[in-house]
Design a protein around this motif. Sequence first.
Motif, PDB file in Angstrom:
ATOM      1  N   LEU A  23       0.841  -1.192   0.000  1.00 32.20           N
ATOM      2  CA  LEU A  23       0.000   0.000   0.000  1.00 32.20           C
ATOM      3  C   LEU A  23       0.873   1.237   0.000  1.00 32.20           C
ATOM      4  N   LEU A  24       0.482   2.209  -0.808  1.00 32.79           N
ATOM      5  CA  LEU A  24       1.127   3.509  -0.821  1.00 32.79           C
ATOM      6  C   LEU A  24       0.043   4.535  -0.510  1.00 32.79           C
ATOM      7  N   SER A  25       0.416   5.617   0.133  1.00 26.97           N
ATOM      8  CA  SER A  25      -0.599   6.622   0.446  1.00 26.97           C
ATOM      9  C   SER A  25       0.014   8.013   0.462  1.00 26.97           C
ATOM     10  N   ALA A  26      -0.862   8.986   0.321  1.00 28.58           N
ATOM     11  CA  ALA A  26      -0.465  10.382   0.393  1.00 28.58           C
ATOM     12  C   ALA A  26      -1.712  11.212   0.642  1.00 28.58           C
ATOM     13  N   LYS A  27      -1.484  12.384   1.202  1.00 32.61           N
ATOM     14  CA  LYS A  27      -2.565  13.348   1.375  1.00 32.61           C
ATOM     15  C   LYS A  27      -2.203  14.548   0.511  1.00 32.61           C
ATOM     16  N   SER A  28      -3.105  14.920  -0.365  1.00 32.70           N
ATOM     17  CA  SER A  28      -2.885  16.059  -1.250  1.00 32.70           C
ATOM     18  C   SER A  28      -4.036  17.027  -1.048  1.00 32.70           C
ATOM     19  N   GLN A  29      -3.752  18.136  -0.411  1.00 29.85           N
ATOM     20  CA  GLN A  29      -4.771  19.111  -0.040  1.00 29.85           C
ATOM     21  C   GLN A  29      -5.845  18.423   0.791  1.00 29.85           C
ATOM     22  N   HIS A  30      -7.064  18.296   0.296  1.00 30.30           N
ATOM     23  CA  HIS A  30      -8.153  17.693   1.067  1.00 30.30           C
ATOM     24  C   HIS A  30      -8.523  16.299   0.552  1.00 30.30           C
ATOM     25  N   THR A  31      -7.611  15.704  -0.219  1.00 32.35           N
ATOM     26  CA  THR A  31      -7.863  14.383  -0.806  1.00 32.35           C
ATOM     27  C   THR A  31      -6.857  13.387  -0.266  1.00 32.35           C
ATOM     28  N   TYR A  32      -7.357  12.226   0.120  1.00 31.08           N
ATOM     29  CA  TYR A  32      -6.479  11.140   0.539  1.00 31.08           C
ATOM     30  C   TYR A  32      -6.336  10.183  -0.633  1.00 31.08           C
ATOM     31  N   ILE A  33      -5.105   9.853  -0.986  1.00 31.36           N
ATOM     32  CA  ILE A  33      -4.812   8.971  -2.110  1.00 31.36           C
ATOM     33  C   ILE A  33      -4.250   7.666  -1.559  1.00 31.36           C
ATOM     34  N   LEU A  34      -4.862   6.574  -1.955  1.00 32.75           N
ATOM     35  CA  LEU A  34      -4.422   5.248  -1.546  1.00 32.75           C
ATOM     36  C   LEU A  34      -4.144   4.453  -2.814  1.00 32.75           C
ATOM     37  N   LYS A  35      -2.944   3.920  -2.927  1.00 40.59           N
ATOM     38  CA  LYS A  35      -2.572   3.143  -4.108  1.00 40.59           C
ATOM     39  C   LYS A  35      -2.258   1.717  -3.668  1.00 40.59           C
ATOM     40  N   LEU A  36      -2.954   0.751  -4.274  1.00 48.39           N
ATOM     41  CA  LEU A  36      -2.721  -0.662  -3.995  1.00 48.39           C
ATOM     42  C   LEU A  36      -1.899  -1.225  -5.141  1.00 48.39           C
ATOM     43  N   VAL A  37      -0.829  -1.928  -4.799  1.00 47.51           N
ATOM     44  CA  VAL A  37       0.121  -2.419  -5.797  1.00 47.51           C
ATOM     45  C   VAL A  37       0.288  -3.932  -5.642  1.00 47.51           C
ATOM     46  N   THR A  61      -3.030  12.415 -12.220  1.00 46.00           N
ATOM     47  CA  THR A  61      -2.097  13.380 -12.798  1.00 46.00           C
ATOM     48  C   THR A  61      -1.317  14.101 -11.712  1.00 46.00           C
ATOM     49  N   SER A  62      -1.694  13.857 -10.471  1.00 44.28           N
ATOM     50  CA  SER A  62      -1.030  14.499  -9.335  1.00 44.28           C
ATOM     51  C   SER A  62       0.424  14.049  -9.248  1.00 44.28           C
ATOM     52  N   GLN A  63       1.273  14.968  -8.906  1.00 42.95           N
ATOM     53  CA  GLN A  63       2.679  14.655  -8.713  1.00 42.95           C
ATOM     54  C   GLN A  63       2.974  14.371  -7.238  1.00 42.95           C
ATOM     55  N   GLN A  64       1.915  14.220  -6.446  1.00 45.69           N
ATOM     56  CA  GLN A  64       2.061  13.976  -5.016  1.00 45.69           C
ATOM     57  C   GLN A  64       2.921  12.737  -4.767  1.00 45.69           C
ATOM     58  N   GLU A  65       3.854  12.861  -3.865  1.00 39.97           N
ATOM     59  CA  GLU A  65       4.739  11.757  -3.506  1.00 39.97           C
ATOM     60  C   GLU A  65       3.982  10.760  -2.632  1.00 39.97           C
ATOM     61  N   LEU A  66       3.903   9.524  -3.093  1.00 40.75           N
ATOM     62  CA  LEU A  66       3.241   8.481  -2.317  1.00 40.75           C
ATOM     63  C   LEU A  66       4.280   7.754  -1.470  1.00 40.75           C
ATOM     64  N   GLU A  67       3.917   7.457  -0.238  1.00 40.92           N
ATOM     65  CA  GLU A  67       4.814   6.736   0.654  1.00 40.92           C
ATOM     66  C   GLU A  67       4.235   5.371   0.955  1.00 40.92           C
ATOM     67  N   GLU A  68       5.123   4.383   1.071  1.00 39.15           N
ATOM     68  CA  GLU A  68       4.653   3.036   1.404  1.00 39.15           C
ATOM     69  C   GLU A  68       4.158   3.019   2.848  1.00 39.15           C
ATOM     70  N   VAL A  69       3.017   2.359   3.047  1.00 40.35           N
ATOM     71  CA  VAL A  69       2.439   2.217   4.378  1.00 40.35           C
ATOM     72  C   VAL A  69       3.029   0.960   5.000  1.00 40.35           C
ATOM     73  N   LEU A  74      -5.249   2.260   8.448  1.00 36.39           N
ATOM     74  CA  LEU A  74      -5.158   3.392   7.531  1.00 36.39           C
ATOM     75  C   LEU A  74      -6.523   4.068   7.379  1.00 36.39           C
ATOM     76  N   PHE A  75      -7.589   3.271   7.254  1.00 34.57           N
ATOM     77  CA  PHE A  75      -8.933   3.837   7.137  1.00 34.57           C
ATOM     78  C   PHE A  75      -9.287   4.636   8.382  1.00 34.57           C
ATOM     79  N   GLU A  76      -8.885   4.124   9.531  1.00 36.27           N
ATOM     80  CA  GLU A  76      -9.134   4.828  10.791  1.00 36.27           C
ATOM     81  C   GLU A  76      -8.486   6.210  10.747  1.00 36.27           C
ATOM     82  N   ARG A  77      -7.240   6.253  10.279  1.00 38.43           N
ATOM     83  CA  ARG A  77      -6.514   7.518  10.177  1.00 38.43           C
ATOM     84  C   ARG A  77      -7.187   8.463   9.171  1.00 38.43           C
ATOM     85  N   ILE A  78      -7.621   7.920   8.029  1.00 37.89           N
ATOM     86  CA  ILE A  78      -8.278   8.735   7.001  1.00 37.89           C
ATOM     87  C   ILE A  78      -9.557   9.352   7.549  1.00 37.89           C
TER      88      ILE A  78
END
Length: 164
Positions: free
Chosen positions: A6-20, A110-118, A34-38
Amino acid sequence: MQTGKLLSAKSQHTYILKLVGDVRLTLCCTLDKLFERIFNDRDINSIVIDLSRADNLDSTTLGLLAKIAVKASVKGLGQPSIISSNKDITLLLESMGFRQYFIILDHPLTSQQELEEVPQLAGSESHIRSQVLDAHLTLMSMNEHNKEAFKSVVQALEECPQTH
């Protein structure tokens, strides 16, 4: 097939979760935390789930994703979005009734937001069993097809003796 992460990032008011990769119940405790935190973050008003690099999602993962739509609705957030460029994953989502609860897109972020591994969390056997049961109950609540498809799984989990 790549082991799931799992990768995640917060960009402004949007939470991005990427499953790989191959995302399975071994990540259920991590997803749950993670959902609890979101949902405790008052700055979040939208959620995007990027599945463009997911190879496989098991039914527990699908159930946990379905919980996002339920919780987002309860919290008054916008309808969550799922990005799926893999036709097999998209077909799986549609067969489970996800289009009714999510906006499903086929183009990448299209966001360039840096995703971090959870970091992956471990859970006790009883906690994992509870997560798996809850995920499948959520899937069953989505439509009649799912109710029939997962009835025996839920029954087996409910009858399974719990160890502490």
